[in-house]
Motif scaffolding. Structure first.
Motif, mmCIF file in Angstrom:
data_model
loop_
_atom_site.group_PDB
_atom_site.id
_atom_site.type_symbol
_atom_site.label_atom_id
_atom_site.label_comp_id
_atom_site.label_asym_id
_atom_site.label_seq_id
_atom_site.Cartn_x
_atom_site.Cartn_y
_atom_site.Cartn_z
ATOM 1 N N ARG A 150 -3.663 -4.288 -5.800
ATOM 2 C CA ARG A 150 -3.975 -3.110 -4.996
ATOM 3 C C ARG A 150 -3.141 -3.041 -3.723
ATOM 4 O O ARG A 150 -3.054 -1.990 -3.079
ATOM 5 C CB ARG A 150 -5.460 -3.099 -4.643
ATOM 6 N N GLU A 203 -3.631 -4.536 7.891
ATOM 7 C CA GLU A 203 -3.886 -5.378 6.720
ATOM 8 C C GLU A 203 -2.669 -6.240 6.406
ATOM 9 O O GLU A 203 -2.803 -7.416 6.042
ATOM 10 C CB GLU A 203 -4.232 -4.488 5.528
ATOM 11 N N SER A 242 -5.987 -10.399 1.953
ATOM 12 C CA SER A 242 -6.377 -9.140 2.572
ATOM 13 C C SER A 242 -7.808 -9.210 3.074
ATOM 14 O O SER A 242 -8.616 -10.010 2.594
ATOM 15 C CB SER A 242 -6.239 -8.006 1.547
ATOM 16 N N ARG A 283 -9.458 -6.344 2.899
ATOM 17 C CA ARG A 283 -10.004 -5.142 2.259
ATOM 18 C C ARG A 283 -10.188 -5.292 0.757
ATOM 19 O O ARG A 283 -10.965 -4.565 0.153
ATOM 20 C CB ARG A 283 -9.072 -3.946 2.527
ATOM 21 N N THR A 284 -9.488 -6.205 0.127
ATOM 22 C CA THR A 284 -9.594 -6.377 -1.315
ATOM 23 C C THR A 284 -9.202 -7.793 -1.710
ATOM 24 O O THR A 284 -8.432 -8.455 -1.003
ATOM 25 C CB THR A 284 -8.686 -5.377 -2.060
ATOM 26 N N GLN A 285 -9.726 -8.249 -2.835
ATOM 27 C CA GLN A 285 -9.339 -9.551 -3.387
ATOM 28 C C GLN A 285 -8.305 -9.394 -4.487
ATOM 29 O O GLN A 285 -7.834 -10.396 -5.034
ATOM 30 C CB GLN A 285 -10.580 -10.265 -3.932
ATOM 31 N N ARG A 286 -7.950 -8.170 -4.814
ATOM 32 C CA ARG A 286 -7.006 -7.908 -5.902
ATOM 33 C C ARG A 286 -5.616 -7.624 -5.346
ATOM 34 O O ARG A 286 -5.381 -6.590 -4.720
ATOM 35 C CB ARG A 286 -7.487 -6.724 -6.742
ATOM 36 N N ARG A 310 0.859 -1.188 0.000
ATOM 37 C CA ARG A 310 0.000 0.000 0.000
ATOM 38 C C ARG A 310 0.899 1.244 0.000
ATOM 39 O O ARG A 310 1.745 1.389 -0.865
ATOM 40 C CB ARG A 310 -0.949 -0.005 1.194
#
Length: 359
Positions: free
Chosen positions: A59, A41, A51, A53-56, A12
């Protein structure tokens, strides 16, 4: 199982972080967008390989970089490492060796997350409640994952056949038998956990929210007094209309009520979040007391939805469990006075940099 060393690189907005967390309470404070949630995270990725917060995966990788990495060392000597590439590839290592699967990370670093969406554990659909039950069973029953995967595979096959233009009764019989066997084993695991944990959960909720008169009951997903394979055969017609299997372990749930009414219809958002935190803390505490398992607790923005009295209850419970916990807040004053100073280690996050501070 607490972390004694944590290193994060290109994750991030965190370029390079290297800290030595405290063994009990770790308070992470900083402005919005500074990287507080990203730090939690990263720990979550280290323990689960994914994560919250996201599956990608892309990111998670810092802008203009190709790889994000997280490394941690636990108090018991386990060395864990997870890397995420822009291509979506995940590489996980345990003590220098490639992890056999991502679930292996959880045995070395069990985690429990409390974030702004936690209140949906009580107010939302059944999935997060079922996942919480299965998280507990995973750490109690060594064979759970194999049984769970077997049930999921059989369920997917039956659902696929239900959607076929021309159904094969012989093939359907095979997968219904397989699903019935796996479902029975899965239910047995879950039921044993609930028989032991449910009394403790009820006591905890009565103590934390005494005026709400909360009740909790376990629903296995079907009437277990019936033969499940026969029930599947009887339900074929309606299940074909629905396009999926209605009864089964995929519908297991905790029914949480207040004064006999669905909790989400009676409690405020703050009460819902406090109840949800209590459910998760109760299971974590029970696992510690019965198995000696010490999960790392991750609290992202605890102050959201909770008044100072509710925050104090959660913070006191986490501190009394004597496990490692990470709390994020915008201002350190939102939480800092809620624990004995000697139990707390404070970190300030600013523009992706994490710096220790005195308490």
């Amino acid at each position: 199982m607490s972390l004694v060393k944590l290193e994060i690189a290109q994750f991030r907005n965190l370029s390079h972080v290297q800290i030595e967390p405290g063994s009990q309470i770790n308070l992470i404070h900083g402005a919005n967008g500074s990287g507080k949630s990203s730090l939690l995270e990263a720990i979550f990725v280290l323990g689960l390989g994914r994560s919250f917060r996201t599956q990608r995966s892309r990111r998670l990788v810092k802008d203009n970089e190709s790889l994000a990495t997280v490394f941690g060392e636990t108090r018991l000597g386990s060395r864990l490492g997870v890397s995420k590439q822009l291509t979506g590839t995940t590489d996980a290592r345990i003590n220098g060796m490639t992890a056999p699967n991502l679930s292996a990370l959880a045995h070395h670093l069990p985690l429990q997350l409390f974030d702004p969406e936690t209140l949906e554990l009580v107010s939302g659909p059944s999935l997060p409640r079922r996942q919480l039950i299965d998280w507990g069973v995973f750490h109690v029953e060594p064979d759970f994952l194999e049984v769970w995967q077997r049930a999921r595979r059989a369920l997917q096959q039956r659902n696929s056949l239900l959607k076929s233009a021309k159904i094969s009764i012989a093939e359907l019989n095979v997968w219904e038998q397989e699903l019935a066997v796996a479902a029975s084993a899965l239910h047995a695991f879950r039921e044993q956990l609930m028989l032991r944990w449910l009394p403790e959960l009820r006591l905890a909720l009565a103590s934390i929210l005494p005026q709400s008169e909360l009740s909790v009951d376990y629903y296995p997903g079907w009437d277990v007094t019936q033969d499940y394979q026969s029930l599947l055969a009887e339900s074929r017609g309606k299940d074909r209309e629905r396009g999926f299997t209605f009864f089964g372990p995929q519908r297991a749930d905790l029914k949480i009520r207040s004064h006999g009414i669905a909790a989400e219809e009676r409690l405020s958002r703050g009460q819902l979040k406090l109840a949800a935190c209590s459910v998760k803390l109760s299971l974590s505490d029970w696992l510690k007391q019965t198995l000696g398992l010490s999960p790392v607790l991750l609290f992202d923005d605890l102050a959201s939805e909770l008044d100072i009295e509710a925050r104090a209850k959660v913070c006191k419970w986490a501190e009394e469990m004597s496990v490692q916990a990470f709390f994020t807040s915008i201002e350190r004053t939102q939480l800092l006075g809620l624990w004995p100073a000697q139990s707390v280690k404070v970190f300030h996050v600013e523009q992706g940099c994490v710096v220790p501070e005195s308490t």
